[in-house]
Enzyme design. Structure first.
Site, mmCIF file in Angstrom:
data_model
loop_
_atom_site.group_PDB
_atom_site.id
_atom_site.type_symbol
_atom_site.label_atom_id
_atom_site.label_comp_id
_atom_site.label_asym_id
_atom_site.label_seq_id
_atom_site.Cartn_x
_atom_site.Cartn_y
_atom_site.Cartn_z
ATOM 1 N N LYS A 86 18.266 5.213 6.666
ATOM 2 C CA LYS A 86 17.336 6.356 6.605
ATOM 3 C C LYS A 86 17.541 7.218 7.844
ATOM 4 C CE LYS A 86 12.991 5.846 5.400
ATOM 5 N NZ LYS A 86 11.630 5.276 5.586
HETATM 6 C C1 E4P Z 1 9.022 7.038 3.961
HETATM 7 O O1 E4P Z 1 10.188 7.250 4.221
HETATM 8 C C2 E4P Z 1 7.990 7.122 4.998
HETATM 9 O O2 E4P Z 1 8.325 6.134 5.905
HETATM 10 C C3 E4P Z 1 6.606 6.816 4.532
HETATM 11 O O3 E4P Z 1 6.485 6.787 3.164
HETATM 12 C C4 E4P Z 1 5.585 7.698 5.194
HETATM 13 O O4 E4P Z 1 4.336 7.371 4.644
HETATM 14 P P1 E4P Z 1 2.958 7.727 5.353
HETATM 15 O O5 E4P Z 1 2.841 9.220 5.347
HETATM 16 O O6 E4P Z 1 1.931 7.073 4.506
HETATM 17 O O7 E4P Z 1 3.035 7.180 6.735
#
Ligand code: E4P
Length: 225
Positions: A86
């Site tokens: 990522k």
């Molecule tokens: C995904 O890549 C993110 O890490 C995650 O879904 C962010 O979620 P949040 O906005 O609930 O922290």
């Protein structure tokens, strides 16, 4: 639409895998920090549990391209070549996506708040682009609409990238995107549980059981009558 757990707690992941058709696990540095253990210990246990074929998405932490690139190599070395790296779609992140795709890494472009980030990441070869639905909503923009538009941009430009929608606050948001046929959604454990937490269903099932037992006796079922 693939259903992915956004979390890093192994017990919770095991429980969800027991009950739901799960395709993999994502996490981010904040989620990993909550586990309060060495991140690779946590991730290796998750990899061992889900096996080599289910998706595991692990985020790089630094801000400059060269260090992110080195992090990606360490993630691959320790968690396997199938692990999605990522990469946040910053200017530096864009450069890393190009570098990693040249070497055949699976890449998930993350921290996406705009169509333009998603478009550029997909053109650079990212396999997934992760728009943050709830966080986009909090900016006063319709996160669901953004995710759908990104899906359309990919299709209309013949880009192989899929939307991996992230940051959900409720079940309805996930269902909206399933209806649209986006590639995947990564959802926190409590929202996944919410997919089947419907009082009316529990009530209907308990009435079936009560009626049956009233006629056939307490504890009766189709195995013992
Ligand atoms: C995904 O890549 C993110 O890490 C995650 O879904 C962010 O979620 P949040 O906005 O609930 O922290």
């Amino acid at each position: 639409m693939k259903l992915i757990i956004d979390g890093a707690n192994l017990n919770v992941i095991k429980e969800l895998y027991r009950y739901f058709p799960i395709d993999g696990v994502t996490c981010n540095p904040t989620i990993l920090a909550h586990e309060k253990r060495n991140p690779y210990d946590v991730l290796m246990e998750i990899r061992d549990f889900i096996g080599p074929n289910d998706e595991l998405h692990v985020q790089v932490v630094s801000g400059d391209a060269d260090t992110m690139y080195e992090e990606a190599h360490m993630i691959r070395k320790r968690l396997g070549a199938g692990t999605y790296i990522k990469v946040p779609v910053t200017r530096e992140g864009m450069r890393v996506i190009k570098m990693l795709k040249k070497e055949g890494f699976p890449v998930t472009a993350t921290a996406i708040y705009t169509h333009m980030q998603a478009f550029l990441a997909a053109k650079a070869g990212a396999d997934y682009a992760a728009p943050y639905i709830n966080r986009i909503d909090n900016l006063g923009v319709d996160g669901i609409r953004e995710a759908r538009d990104i899906h359309d941009i990919f299709r209309n430009n013949h880009l192989a990238c899929e939307v991996l929608a992230a940051s959900f606050k409720n079940v309805q948001q996930a269902l909206e995107l399933a209806k649209y046929g986006i590639g995947a959604a990564t959802i926190s454990p409590d929202v996944i549980e919410g997919l089947v937490r419907i009082d009316a269903v529990d009530h209907a099932v308990s009435v079936f059981r009560k009626d049956f037992e009233a006629f056939c006796g307490e504890g009766a079922n189709m195995k013992n009558v």
